[in-house]
Design a protein around this motif. Sequence first.
Motif, PDB file in Angstrom:
ATOM      1  N   SER A 148      -4.387  -8.504   3.518  1.00 43.38           N
ATOM      2  CA  SER A 148      -4.113  -7.252   2.806  1.00 43.38           C
ATOM      3  C   SER A 148      -4.577  -6.037   3.595  1.00 43.38           C
ATOM      4  O   SER A 148      -3.873  -5.025   3.676  1.00 43.38           O
ATOM      5  CB  SER A 148      -4.802  -7.264   1.436  1.00 43.38           C
ATOM      6  OG  SER A 148      -4.098  -8.080   0.541  1.00 43.38           O
ATOM      7  N   LYS A 153      -2.601  -5.555  -3.132  1.00 40.15           N
ATOM      8  CA  LYS A 153      -3.740  -5.986  -2.307  1.00 40.15           C
ATOM      9  C   LYS A 153      -4.408  -7.241  -2.848  1.00 40.15           C
ATOM     10  O   LYS A 153      -4.801  -8.134  -2.101  1.00 40.15           O
ATOM     11  CB  LYS A 153      -4.781  -4.863  -2.229  1.00 40.15           C
ATOM     12  CG  LYS A 153      -4.495  -3.826  -1.162  1.00 40.15           C
ATOM     13  CD  LYS A 153      -5.680  -2.860  -1.043  1.00 40.15           C
ATOM     14  CE  LYS A 153      -5.395  -1.838   0.071  1.00 40.15           C
ATOM     15  NZ  LYS A 153      -6.530  -0.907   0.225  1.00 40.15           N
ATOM     16  N   GLU A 154      -4.532  -7.309  -4.181  1.00 39.06           N
ATOM     17  CA  GLU A 154      -5.272  -8.411  -4.787  1.00 39.06           C
ATOM     18  C   GLU A 154      -4.545  -9.741  -4.678  1.00 39.06           C
ATOM     19  O   GLU A 154      -5.151 -10.806  -4.845  1.00 39.06           O
ATOM     20  CB  GLU A 154      -5.543  -8.120  -6.268  1.00 39.06           C
ATOM     21  CG  GLU A 154      -6.513  -6.983  -6.521  1.00 39.06           C
ATOM     22  CD  GLU A 154      -5.890  -5.614  -6.235  1.00 39.06           C
ATOM     23  OE1 GLU A 154      -4.642  -5.510  -6.239  1.00 39.06           O
ATOM     24  OE2 GLU A 154      -6.657  -4.662  -5.986  1.00 39.06           O
TER      25      GLU A 154
END
Length: 283
Positions: free
Chosen positions: A202, A194-195
Amino acid sequence: MKKRLVGFVITAVAVVVVAVASFVSFKVYNANAGANKGIAAKINGETIYINDLKQSYADHPQIKDRVPFEEFYAKTLDVFVNSKLVYQAAKAAKIEETPEFNRQLVTAKEDLARKLYLEKMVEEKVTDEEVKKLYDEYTSKFESQKEVKAKHILVDTEEKAKEVIAKLKKGEDFEKLASQYSKDQVADLGYFTKEMMVPEFSKAAFSMNKGEYSKTPVKTEFGYHVILVDDARASKPLELKEVEAQLKNMVTQKVVAEIFEELRNSAKIEKYTLEGEEITEKK
């Protein structure tokens, strides 16, 4: 599109002739060491030996790993010849007798001594054991996260994105639509957490199931995306061979910092302002 991760990728070198030209002017070799290895060139009676070029080649693994010696020799012999010609001209002009030459010679000698000292200390202290120790620390602290493997089609307008989605609903191939519509040449984004992506992307990708594509356009700062999720998995630590160069660089930086700290701690250092007042350093 992807946010840039810290490290783990090392990129490589430039054109051989340019690289060699940058060091041949200040690398000095013992010409007699190559006397029985053959002569590469003679310039106004001065000899350049094949062994001189072999030594340069051996001293620069970033070139050695990419180019065979025969090619290196062919491309750089004139660089050595030109270097010798310029040096002969400098001697004839008595450049070595000038104050500026002597001033820069002192600086060059100090620079070379510093370089060789640090190289020696790094070679002694940056060991495979230290690299492995850092890798073990990385793996022990590694926290697995969900990773998604996805492709995307990036367009400028919401209307175009909706047009792509409509064609996907009719069964058209995602890859073909990407080559037709997407302004991002890299349609396959590989695995990411996600990051690693911008939040809007995301949020959409991680809410989808394997094999699913986004039914509405996903807007980000880059434009409008149509996303296809290929796979999902739990992330794993990178293999040692994948991060070894980066870890070695980290150990090297740590060792160099420790060397400076040790030298400073064992030295008497006095510093002064422009007005001549002593500077007191806080402990």
